[in-house]
Design an enzyme around this catalytic site. Sequence first.
Site, PDB file in Angstrom:
ATOM      1  CG  ASP A 149      -1.922   1.106   1.212  1.00  0.00           C
ATOM      2  OD1 ASP A 149      -1.851   1.946   0.286  1.00  0.00           O
ATOM      3  OD2 ASP A 149      -2.780   1.159   2.107  1.00  0.00           O
TER       4      ASP A 149
ATOM      5  CG  ASP B  58      -6.390  16.963 -31.608  1.00  0.00           C
ATOM      6  OD1 ASP B  58      -6.052  17.842 -32.416  1.00  0.00           O
ATOM      7  OD2 ASP B  58      -7.462  16.350 -31.674  1.00  0.00           O
TER       8      ASP B  58
ATOM      9  CG  ASP C 203     -11.058  77.625 -49.724  1.00  0.00           C
ATOM     10  OD1 ASP C 203     -11.482  76.547 -50.218  1.00  0.00           O
ATOM     11  OD2 ASP C 203     -11.811  78.567 -49.408  1.00  0.00           O
TER      12      ASP C 203
ATOM     13  CG  ASP D 202      13.548  56.085 -24.700  1.00  0.00           C
ATOM     14  OD1 ASP D 202      14.518  55.399 -24.316  1.00  0.00           O
ATOM     15  OD2 ASP D 202      13.286  56.243 -25.905  1.00  0.00           O
TER      16      ASP D 202
ATOM     17  CD  GLU E 266      11.132  54.715 -28.798  1.00  0.00           C
ATOM     18  OE1 GLU E 266      11.477  55.606 -29.593  1.00  0.00           O
ATOM     19  OE2 GLU E 266      11.949  53.985 -28.211  1.00  0.00           O
TER      20      GLU E 266
END
Length: 1449
Positions: free
Chosen positions: A523, A782, A1095, A1221, A1309
């Site tokens: 067991d 699968d 314009d 930055d 950035e």
Amino acid sequence: MGARASVLTGGKLDQWEAIYLRPGGKKKYRLKHLVWASRELERFACNPGLMDTANGCAQLINQLEPALKTGSEGLRSLXNTLAVLYCVHSNIPVHNTQEALDKIKEKQEQHKSEPKKPEAGTAAAADSSISRNYPLVQNAQGQMVHQPLTPRTLNAWVKVIEEKAFNPEIIPMFMALSEGATPSDLNSMLNTVGGHQAAMQMLKEVINEEAAEWDRTHPAPVGPLPPGQMRDPRGSDIAGTTSTLAEQVAWMTSNPPIPVGDIYRRWIVLGLNRIVRMYSPVSILEIKQGPKEPFRDYVDRFYKTLRAEQATQDVKNWMTETLLVQNANPDCKQILKALGPGATLEEMMTACQGVGGPAHKARVLAEAMAQAQTATSVFVQRGNFKGIRKTIKCFNCGKEGHLARNCKAPRRRGCWKCGQEGHQMKDCKNEGXQANFRKGLVSLQRETRKLPPDNNKERAHSPATRELWVSGGEEHTGKGDAGEPGEDRDLSVPTLNFPQITLWQRPVXAVKIGKEIREALLDTGADDTVIEEIQLEGKWKPKMIGGIGGFIKVRQYDNITIDIQGRKAVGTVLVGPTPVNIIGRNFLTQIGCTLNFPISPIETVPVKLKPGMDGPRVKQWPLTAEKIEALREICTEMEKEGKISRIGPENPYNTPIFAIKKKDSTKWRKLVDFRELNKRTQEFWEVQLGIPHPAGLKQKKSVTVXDVGDAYFSCPLDKDFRKYTAFTIPSINNETPGIRYQYNVLPQGWKGSPAIFQSSMTKILEPFRKKHPEIIIYQYMDDLYVGSDLEIAQHRETVEELRGHLLKWGFTTPDKKHQKEPPFLWMGYELHPDKWTVQPIKLPEKEVWTVNDIQKLVGKLNWASQIYPGIKVKQLCKLIRGTKALTEVVTFTQEAELELAENREILKEPLHGVYYDPGKELIAEIQKQGQGQWTYQIYQEPYKNLKTGKYAKXRSAHTNDIKELAAVVQKVATESIVIWGKTPKFKLPVQKEVWETWWTEHWQATWIPEWEFVNTPPLVKLWYQLETEPISGAETYYVDGAANKETKLGKAGFVTDRGRQKVVSIENTTNQKAELQAILLALQESGQEANIVTDSQYAMGIIHSQPDKSESDLVGQIIEELIKKERVYLSWVPAHKGIGGNEQVDXLVSSGIRXVLFLDGIEKAQEEHERYHSNWKAMASDFNLPPIVAKEIVASCDKCQLKGEAMHGQINCSPGVWQLDCTHLEGKIILVAVHVASGYLEAEVIPAETGQETAYFILKLAGRWPVKVIHTDNGPNFISATVKAACWWAGIKQEFGIPYNPQSQGAVESMNKELKKIIGQIRDQAEHLKTAVQMAVFIHNFKRKGGIGGXTAGERIIDIIATDIQTTKLQTQILKVQNFXVYYRDSRDPIWKGPAKLLWKGEGAVVIQDNGDIKVVPRRKAKIIRDYGKQMAGDGCVASGQDENQDME
């Protein structure tokens, strides 16, 4: 803590078990009474360790005796038990409890009558009992003197701080080391802490707060003190800053004493608690046992965190009683609940031992325990000891419910009785033990009936009786063992050479224990080895072991040798009443025995619903009798396999199901409509972002393609989420209630199944990939592709190893879909050794086409276009534009019929692609097909395509071929990066001159890689070229158009410099159309060369992009006219500025159409723009100009005519997020910070790009604005230790962008470009760059409007921060209000009602909610109390004694 089972040993235990509970009674004292007594003593805060001696028992009796008169029955029983235990320890012979009480009474009377002995030396004894480590000690003259803390004590404290930092263990350690210390000593301890100055500062603040509170509650006496009287200590005296050591000693030893040391210690502990809370921020509520975590580890974490909790001991006790069980995993929780509320920690840990392993094992234990507990109670109550109901059981497969002759399982080899081969059971002459387990059970039943009747109740709680009760079937007796019976268990690993025990039956083997041979069960779920009565050599000691639901008494023999199939091991054997002999892990681990489950549990992925949502409650719609029958069969089979479980009416959720017939089959398929659950389920991140493509495969010598069977059904679903997948199979005419089920595995059609399956599969394959780097495995859902350059035999051997690896995790790879020979069918493709193609495609022939048919047709053609060049679908797609029903019939246009016929011709000839060779260059060739459709081929060698494709996206209404070509190139480049990880060299059908003419004007359109010109008709060209300078000698046309918004009537016209003019009226038009109509009119009336002045920015923008096709008929006509001209110059002037020709034509087209507006403020706006170069939104807002006028002012500025704008993606816009930055300009470094949510800018020229300068900038930024998160790139200055330290100090979380991916830093950035643009506009106004930078920051933040709310960035950041603070306060207020309950009286009813929920509290009234009704109650008729919850409220809770205003503020 815990029950004490070893109070008595040897002969004393026998003496204890001979004493009766009552005079003349039948029951005697047992070991369990000692366990109960120790548990009760813990409840009464007494030390159970005192039970070990007679003196200790006497102390306990003296302690309990005063409370016996008013105590409960349980307290009297405890005193009686201790009295008997005292007699046993003292060797006083007694037969029952009453005799023991009498004996103790006699002894107490004798003690009272004895004369008291002189108490000489008591003081010395007392003095010796006092620890000499205490700082205050008594000298020879009896005076209390101070003894400084020893260096050893201080060293121990420093070591604790260094090793533990500020873990919860530091507080008890401090308490122990500072016992009896003076404030001076305590300050010495605190001063020895060198580091952790932040923590020490926090501690100082707490001490100051407590000292101030002491001074407030203990005011100094007024006037001078009488002579000889000591002054009372102030807060600073207690802290040792304004008091001398002599004063501290005097206060501590005065009568009555003022324990300044203890008070100061208490303050320090308060501060340490706060520090510990900060250093260990985990709440006790977050401590939860993991699915595989051993219970012991969970308890360790629980108590460690509990020590850090700042709560009273009562609250901590409550946490221990409730949360410890609540937050255990489901397997342990079920066992703990079965033990009952009074269980001690030792019992809990004993019962849960070994449960933290595989979830399968834990679940089996829990189920067996629940079954056993309910069964035993019924068993005892009914008195059913006469026999156990026998159930029929199959000798062949071991399952219950049928006989062997009716068994459908394959016939087991050999005799069913003895297990030997060569004969059948009917011919068996072996009268020995049976092969299966039934004979053992029958003998156990006979032995059980011999038990004496007075022991029945106690035996009912032992594992022996429980095992017998549940052993009618192997469902219970087998699950807790090394395996389960059943056909799925006969799995073995052929590569191992160890002895193997098949799990068709329970694993019972002949084992030699000492000198005797016994049958025993191997067991792996048992800790100990337990054998039924056996004679072993050596000494033994008594022991109690915990089974599920009770304890059994055993004898423990140490150093016993056991032989299991030739393998020997030495260990402890327990001998006692067990229903089956068990060999536990203490022996099995020594001989290397392992349990190999065919389905090892995959760790479940926790899943939740979206916040604030509940599960689906969609009613089941009616189904036909045929479908109901089919669903019942399918669900019965799924239930047997454990994929679904039956549920009761307590689950309120439901999802509808239905059934459809499988393709080309009479079988039915179950479908569940999970749309509602999908809406309510949390979002998942797809682990795979696309499907693999065969063109990206490298050519391999050996290939195998396989499929995972029942993929989703092999992955368990989160236990807490299963209830939401409930569904019902209805009955016909509501004959019976519907059968209710819920999923245990990932369901088909649920949104989380693909992501969870992919994630689980990747984890399972990872160790195999590491072990076999020579193997390439492509796994999508699968489908599996396994390729290698190994010889075929070795390759197939490795594939079999892979199948075995997957099988261990419960994933089968059916032979039916296991492909060993080419061609391999994979992912809709057909793979050959040296080429690939799409699986054969047949286009249907139909007389009548529906929308659904066209959709399927387009899908097939798109799939085929991967390898068949020239496929077109534009005309087919036009047939199904708009919102149409799927069944609506579609009429083919002539163009669509032609397109379909061409596609059929292309598909007639089968085409193949080749595999990728990493050593060769990739080339992409693009051809124009016309009508906005393009085709491309990607190859490495000519005429051997890796992949082909098509493109037909029109990105704007007015476009030209070069724009489209740029988009095609971008698509092919992206596709190549995904499949091969690099961009190809392009061959484009366009000449360099044509391309560069376009490119110089429109460089911002997109990015283009390296390319070369290929002369493949039709070539891409620009159909007309606009002049960059006015054409001298050509007529100049001033054009204008106007329209009335209400009437839709308009006029268009022109005036020339030669005096010609023309105006036409237009119906159903707009201003923009009228402007274009005027240009068309000028082009139609002019010669081969013309100068045109408008314009209209709108018209100017369209024509300057040089489109050669357009969805607008008007633009199409203009394009045709432009192609006819030799040269055309197009210019723009601002309207209403007094420009001659423009003003004249404006007057012409405006009459009767629009009123001329006097636009005040134009000059001021122009002045401001010249200074600040404000954008058009800021000017329109500040000077009340129409947007078109403001835009024209910007457009007329030569410094603001920059091309292109950035396209924005999605980034984190939380209020506290900033992006940082570094950018470079004029050889200097500018550090830029952008508040993402508002666009607010901070920038500064820094001398060097170092961590020191960056950290200083971040601290300045944090000092001005609330900064929670900074997002930077991976530059060396940002990842430096200095920046990290600054962020830690300021409490800022630092996140990093993705290397080489500027989009992850999108906001900053973009702002770098914007900042440089503004600097360029105002650079000539400043001498130094750093001045220009600050001017540009001011302009951007306060002079440019736009974006969300049309406000400036400065206004927006202030608004965002203010809103965030208000929202947080409001949420806090709402949460606080919800913590109160209201009792109230109606106007005529004197009875108090409630509790009701408080919604709002005003000065004169409150708004409450009672049973769903919202009421307004006058303030004087309402009592507001804090709701402490059911578990916290006790009898002593006084509701009305609260200051509700204070609590609610």
